[in-house]
Design an enzyme around this catalytic site. Structure first.
Site, PDB file in Angstrom:
ATOM      1  N   CYS A 329      24.782  41.907 -15.376  1.00 33.18           N
ATOM      2  CA  CYS A 329      25.160  43.168 -14.729  1.00 33.18           C
ATOM      3  C   CYS A 329      24.394  44.346 -15.327  1.00 33.18           C
ATOM      4  CB  CYS A 329      26.669  43.396 -14.838  1.00 33.18           C
ATOM      5  SG  CYS A 329      27.313  43.472 -16.520  1.00 33.18           S
ATOM      6  N   HIS A 869      31.243  46.072 -18.771  1.00 30.28           N
ATOM      7  CA  HIS A 869      30.621  45.740 -17.478  1.00 30.28           C
ATOM      8  C   HIS A 869      29.808  46.929 -16.993  1.00 30.28           C
ATOM      9  CE1 HIS A 869      30.032  43.980 -13.560  1.00 30.28           C
ATOM     10  NE2 HIS A 869      30.569  45.033 -12.966  1.00 30.28           N
TER      11      HIS A 869
END
Length: 928
Positions: A329, A869
């Site tokens: 990510c 994230h």
């Protein structure tokens, strides 16, 4: 079982046989020598073994190995092995159950590591020779061998492949699935052998497909090509087919795979010629069927769009997501910001083949630029279909091995590498001239700045320089001779600190290091982003520290001193609210002195540690009698009133307010306290008069290992620290009130009904001010003054001089120290429109263009450091709308929602003012 011996270490009995282990210090020496020997002979194929940090740290403490090797270790792990005071603290058998899937309960011959493990925190790697020694001494396991591999094309480095490639093999005959674990450096031939042998298949009778996302992509031909070069990803599928008799064979004996082409793609690369792979055309087709082959030199067809010189945007171009290939990510977030940079979109959708610089020694042979360009083309030409950036990730791993594997990384670090790599791959300068810069010599800034920029452009000329590089002025001033040095350096992005004015309340218990008073807690207020020096200064004022004293900060954990906070620059962020911090008031000594630590144990109950340690300074201590006197002195303030009344004057006053007024009286009474202690020796309870010392004391190693009773004539070896254990008997409990050493307050304890403080907010301008402010260089970053001919701690001042069309701000949310990593979740208020930087730009050249910018992309980081994230907010200029790019998922978002405390990297583009002075169209933008 363990059999203690007289020297503090023991024997180990296994199946009736007794093995004599080395002494702890001998084990440490052997392991250190074997490790050093292995590190001096690094090569591919060397075996290393994975060992649980939980067990290995216990072994380190047992052998007295230096602490600090694992700065982020979990306190719950430490507590199991921190309190070591006798021979029974030798670790048991090696236990790797906490790092293995299912704890090793399935008795698998090939136990697998948990994927969430981090080196240093969860496991350590030891050379094969070290593992064999530890296994001989301790037994246990299971063994977790891993091979060393070489990674990187240009800058090769050795790493241990802790997590080999795991592939899911699907047999097309019965749809059965089995996991194949193999090194990413293994060849495709090795893969065929590993697949075919267990199934009794001949290699030439089988074919294996790259079956990523359950779709046939490429036949993996048995060859010397590595799995890494084939762009195979962790946990992806591969498909085994056994063709029916009658299929043709190629020259290598492999069956020709005839696959319907959907669609037929051109065999021409972006450079305009046929794509080559090992000298063969990779676009061979016949009668509507195509034989898939290995990856082309410049990318994977599934990732790129290498069929045309120029590509037209799809009707809904720019709305494709990027599949997560396993903790990628961070890469997806940075890539989406770059592929939504209008200037780069325009550049890479056109024919840029003439600008690819394949011979630049600082570049990546043009491969990174081509891989990025093909990925951008695919994203802008595939509508809303998510793209798996496998070929790009493969190139990234080759040229930047720090981003290989499947761990989380930093999107800004990747962005910095990409911008620099793209620049070198697209550098229009084929032969860089040698240029010797001239000294500043008081010339006008404009003249020097233009000169530096010309020199820079003579060696660096690319689309990245055109749109992303600016220039700042750096001024250094020597503090001794006032020599001024001015340089004008290029920048690709600006890393801005996050200033904070928020304060933090901290409660610290102060102990007298000479036994002249009772411990007293003090609550002080310090800057959140301060350091231990700030805490020391605040405490010194609060407790009226005299000029001949200093404070020694320490963290107490499980009734022992876990660590001393002696580094004045240690950030206060390393001290958590639930920790217990103490400060010892000690006298400054010119001569080298010995620090005495006194820990307390229950005599009656297995000698368990309790109370808070005391610290004092020993002067010329030579025997056990000197230790005994020092312990007497330190315990004197705790003496119960029935024995002395001198401590009553310390029993009042809040937060130390009464202490300063009584300082002199307390010091004068210390001599009387000493004589009072001596008088008690004559009236000891029955049975104690024959003892040589007042207390039952044991001396231990500085790590708390081993324990040797102290008698009057026990010799004391001089050293930096002497650590003793005081066994509290019934006599000590009668004489002294131990309650003063119990229940240390936490650094900060919020009340149950305490209101949540409002989230601190700062502006982007205050971050920029902090970046540009004048400050002295650090002691590790000294400047060599050409006039003084010495390294000086000069003052440094930065100013913005020339701004690029694309201005990138990196908000420095992450900080690192010896003891921890930390993330700042401070909300930064940044403009989305009309960011005016005119007042920051020192150049008066009107031709440089507007200094007004608008936001078009944000790389966000959510959560903490371990499980964070990344995602991105990007604006599509054509429809003037913002979208949230969260890996493969893309969704519209309101502009009012894009400002969050997760903003990490901000992307701005220059806008041109209209003739009326209002903001107009962004610079460099063309209508599609």
């Amino acid at each position: 079982m363990t059999i203690p011996d007289s020297s503090g270490y023991h024997y180990m009995m296994e199946n009736g046989s007794i093995e004599l282990p080395c002494k702890p210090e001998e084990e440490r020496r052997i392991v250190q020598e074997l490790t050093a020997k292995a590190e001096s002979n690094l090569r591919e194929g060397n075996l290393y073994y994975v060992i649980s940090s939980r067990w290995f740290m216990a072994w380190q403490r047992y052998t007295g190995q230096a602490e600090g090797a694992f700065p982020f270790e979990d306190r719950s792990i430490q507590s199991q092995s921190l309190i070591l005071s006798n021979a029974e603290d030798r670790p048991g058998p090696i236990d790797n159950s906490d790092i293995i899937v299912n704890g090793g309960d399935n008795k698998d011959d090939d136990p697998q590591l948990l994927r969430t493990l981090e080196e240093g925190r969860d496991y350590v790697l030891v050379p094969q020779e070290v593992w064999e020694k530890l296994l001989k001494w301790y037994k246990g396991g299971p063994a977790l061998p891993r091979k060393m591999i070489s990674v990187g094309d240009q800058h090769k480095q050795f790493i241990v492949e802790v997590f080999p490639l795991c592939l899911r093999l699907i047999d097309s005959r019965d749809r059965s699935e089995v996991a194949i674990r193999i090194s990413k450096k293994a060849s495709l031939h090795d893969l065929y052998v590993k697949v075919c042998q267990p199934k009794g298949l001949r290699i030439e009778k089988a074919r294996i497909w790259d079956y990523f996302n359950k779709q046939k992509h490429t036949i993996l031909i048995s060859s010397s090509q590595t799995l890494e070069e084939s762009n195979l990803q962790m946990d992806q599928d591969i498909l085994l087919e056994v063709p029916a008799e009658g299929f043709g064979m190629d020259s290598t004996g492999n069956g020709l795979a005839l696959v319907p082409v959907e669609p037929i793609r051109s065999s021409f690369s972006i450079a305009g010629g046929p794509t080559m792979s090992n000298g063969n055309l990779s676009g061979y087709s016949s009668n509507g069927y195509q034989r898939s082959t290995s990856t082309s030199t410049y990318g994977d067809m599934e990732d790129g769009y290498d069929g045309l010189k120029s590509v037209t945007r799809a009707d809904r171009g720019g709305l494709a997501g990027l599949q997560n290939l396993g903790n990628t990510c961070f890469m997806n977030s940075a890539l989406q910001c770059l592929v939504h940079t209008p200037h780069l979109v325009e550049y890479f959708l056109q024919d840029y083949s003439d600008e690819i610089n394949r011979n630049n020694p600082l570049g990546m042979h043009g491969e990174l630029a081509v891989a990025f360009g093909e990925l951008l083309r695919k994203l802008w030409s595939s509508g809303r279909t998510p793209v798996a950036p496998r070929a790009f990730k493969g190139k990234l791993a080759r040229f930047a091995p720090q981003f290989s594997g499947y761990n989380q990384h930093d999107s800004q670090e990747l962005l910095a590498f990409l911008l620099d790599g793209l620049h070198e791959d697209l550098n229009r300068v084929k032969q860089k001239p040698y240029i010797e810069t001239k000294d500043y010599d008081g010339r006008p800034d404009e003249e020097v700045a233009d000169e530096f920029w010309r020199y820079h452009k003579a060696r660096n000329d690319s689309v990245i320089v055109d749109i992303c590089q600016g220039q700042y002025k750096s001024t250094l001033v020597c503090p001794i001779c006032d020599k001024i040095s001015v340089t004008f350096d290029p920048f690709m992005y600006l890393s801005l600190p996050l200033p904070s004015t928020a304060t933090r309340s901290m409660t610290i218990t102060v102990f007298y290091g000479d036994g002249s008073g009772l411990p007293m807690p003090f609550t002080v207020s310090v800057l959140k982003q301060g350091c231990c020096k700030d805490l020391n200064q605040a405490l010194a004022v609060a407790c009226c520290l005299s000029s001949d004293e200093y404070l020694l900060l320490a963290e107490v954990y499980e009734h022992q001193i876990y660590r001393y906070l002696e580094n004045p620059s240690e950030p206060l962020a390393s001290i958590k609210d639930d920790e217990h911090i103490v400060a010892y008031r000690l006298l400054k000594r010119e001569a080298v002195s010995t620090r005495l630590e006194i820990c307390h144990r229950y005599q009656e109950t297995e000698r368990k540690l309790f109370l808070t340690p005391l610290v004092t300074i020993l002067e010329d201590a030579q025997s056990g009698a000197d230790i005994d006197l020092a312990v007497n002195r330190m315990l004197s303030p705790l003496r119960r009133k029935t024995f002395t009344t001198s401590t009553t004057m310390h029993s009042s006053g809040e937060n130390g307010s009464a202490l300063c007024a009584m300082e002199e009286q307390t010091n004068n009474s210390s001599t009387q306290l000493g004589s009072s202690i001596q008088s008690t020796e004559e009236t000891e309870p029955d049975g104690m008069s024959s003892r040589e010392l007042s207390f039952r004391l044991c001396i231990t190693g500085d790590k708390g290992y081993g324990c040797r009773p102290i008698v009057k004539d026990s010799p004391i070896r001089p050293g930096r620290i002497v650590k003793v254990m005081l066994d509290w008997t019934e006599k000590e409990h009668e004489l002294y009130d131990s309650s003063y050493l119990k229940d240390l307050p936490e650094v900060h304890k919020s009340g149950i009904l305490a209101k949540k403080t409002k989230q601190e907010a700062i502006s982007l301008f205050s971050c920029l001010d902090a970046f540009l402010k004048e400050e002295p260089l650090g002691p590790d970053d000294m400047w060599y003054c050409p006039r003084c001919k010495e390294h000086r701690q000069a003052s440094k001042k930065l100013d913005l001089w020339r701004l690029p069309d694309i201005l990138v701000f990196h908000l420095k949310r992450f900080s690192y120290s010896r003891w921890l990593k930390n993330k700042l979740d401070t909300f930064v208020n940044f403009p989305t429109h009309n960011l005016d930087l005119s007042k920051y730009v020192k150049s008066k050249d009107a031709s440089e263009g507007s200094h007004i910018y608008e936001l078009y992309a944000i790389s966000n980081h959510y959560g903490g450091l371990g499980g964070g994230h990344y995602s991105a907010y990007c604006k599509l200029i054509d429809d003037n709308r913002w979208y949230h790019f969260d890996d493969a998922h893309v969704s519209p978002v309101n502009e009012s929602e894009i400002k969050t405390s997760a903003a990490y990297v901000l992307f701005y583009r220059r806008v041109k003012p209209t003739s009326s002075g209002t903001v107009g169209e962004p610079s460099g933008h063309r209508a599609s």
